[in-house]
Design a protein around this motif. Sequence first.
Motif, PDB file in Angstrom:
ATOM      1  N   MET A   1       8.237   1.931  -5.607  1.00 31.70           N
ATOM      2  CA  MET A   1       8.346   1.453  -4.216  1.00 31.70           C
ATOM      3  C   MET A   1       6.998   1.602  -3.509  1.00 31.70           C
ATOM      4  SD  MET A   1      10.419   0.327  -1.734  1.00 31.70           S
ATOM      5  CE  MET A   1      12.143   0.752  -1.990  1.00 31.70           C
ATOM      6  N   ALA A  22       6.097  -5.241   4.965  1.00 27.90           N
ATOM      7  CA  ALA A  22       7.042  -4.730   3.960  1.00 27.90           C
ATOM      8  C   ALA A  22       8.121  -5.771   3.677  1.00 27.90           C
ATOM      9  CB  ALA A  22       7.665  -3.418   4.435  1.00 27.90           C
ATOM     10  N   SER A  26       8.759  -7.796   0.199  1.00 25.36           N
ATOM     11  CA  SER A  26      10.084  -7.754  -0.419  1.00 25.36           C
ATOM     12  C   SER A  26      10.582  -9.164  -0.721  1.00 25.36           C
ATOM     13  CB  SER A  26      11.078  -7.029   0.490  1.00 25.36           C
ATOM     14  OG  SER A  26      10.653  -5.705   0.720  1.00 25.36           O
ATOM     15  N   ALA A  31       8.877  -4.607  -4.173  1.00 29.95           N
ATOM     16  CA  ALA A  31       9.693  -3.630  -3.445  1.00 29.95           C
ATOM     17  C   ALA A  31       8.798  -2.808  -2.519  1.00 29.95           C
ATOM     18  CB  ALA A  31      10.418  -2.719  -4.435  1.00 29.95           C
ATOM     19  N   ALA A  32       9.059  -2.867  -1.233  1.00 29.50           N
ATOM     20  CA  ALA A  32       8.188  -2.210  -0.262  1.00 29.50           C
ATOM     21  C   ALA A  32       9.007  -1.634   0.881  1.00 29.50           C
ATOM     22  CB  ALA A  32       7.166  -3.208   0.284  1.00 29.50           C
ATOM     23  N   GLN A  33       8.523  -0.545   1.440  1.00 31.17           N
ATOM     24  CA  GLN A  33       9.210   0.124   2.548  1.00 31.17           C
ATOM     25  C   GLN A  33       8.181   0.485   3.619  1.00 31.17           C
ATOM     26  OE1 GLN A  33      12.529   1.506   3.289  1.00 31.17           O
ATOM     27  NE2 GLN A  33      11.470   2.152   5.176  1.00 31.17           N
TER      28      GLN A  33
END
Length: 317
Positions: A1, A22, A26, A31-33
Amino acid sequence: MLAVFGHTNPDTDAITSALVYARLLSRQGVAAQAYRLGELNFETPFVLREAGVDAPPPLPELEAGAPVALVDHNESAQSVPNLSELTVTRVVDHHKLGDLTTAQPAYLRFEPVGCTATILLKLHREAGLPVERTDARLMLSAILSDTLHFRSPTTTAEDREAVAFLAPIAEVEDVEAYALAMFAAKSDLGDTPAETLLKMDYKVFPFGDPASPQTMQRWGIGVIETTNPAYVLGRQEELLRAMDQTRAEEGLNGVLLSVVDILNETNVTLVLSATEEKVLREAFGVTVEHGRADLGHRISRKKQIVPTLEAYFTPES
Ligand code: MN
Ligand code: MN
């Protein structure tokens, strides 16, 4: 992530650009937060509420080597303390390039525009992805915030075009009224402690020639953008005490706090001591009276304050 975050003492762009980038990553299969480095200022909660979005959580402790994406900053002094141990895979920014280095090839997107969000809009277009309403709200707000609704000299034609493009998607009919509501929220400081006011929009800058470390200085520069400068200046003594404490705690050579009147586009900077007075006098050619320097229409730290100080402390460059 992939952890995506903006600078410490986050402003609206640092928060919203982390959220928007983010989400864009995505949508592109990365996948990013989004995270934040510090507490929100008084403007950003208004923006998030209007957009119907939660604030990103604080960045947790990351293990060495963890992949990160930086938005709205690139200098280590404005980032997470262990940045040098992390793997920077992406940077989207509109500030000058600082001391960033990467162990691996990274995606770097720097443009001299007024806001990170203006670049993020381009990334949507380049990816062929439509802008969603929430993201349009967030990007529109960031551009209005960073450019003080086009009052700042950092404003470019691309920022104006981005706002014109985003407003209908964001369903903001009256951009002027929305910007004023943002600035009113930002100016509603109440009995916020002076220390918090100083640090709300505050960055530490290294000045001097890195090749001769003995010439290097570190200065803390805070900005309070407000529609009610009289209120802030009325707390001058408290603010000067907070500046004095910060200078000692952070081992800084100097601390400046600019009170920027958003609507009249003026800057009155509080002057802590003879050190700051000398630098302001020699670098900007201004006089200091009653602990205040009138910096006129220099309302952009990035474009009108920091470059002048860099030239002052590094005369040969
Ligand atoms: Mn910022
Ligand atoms: Mn920005």
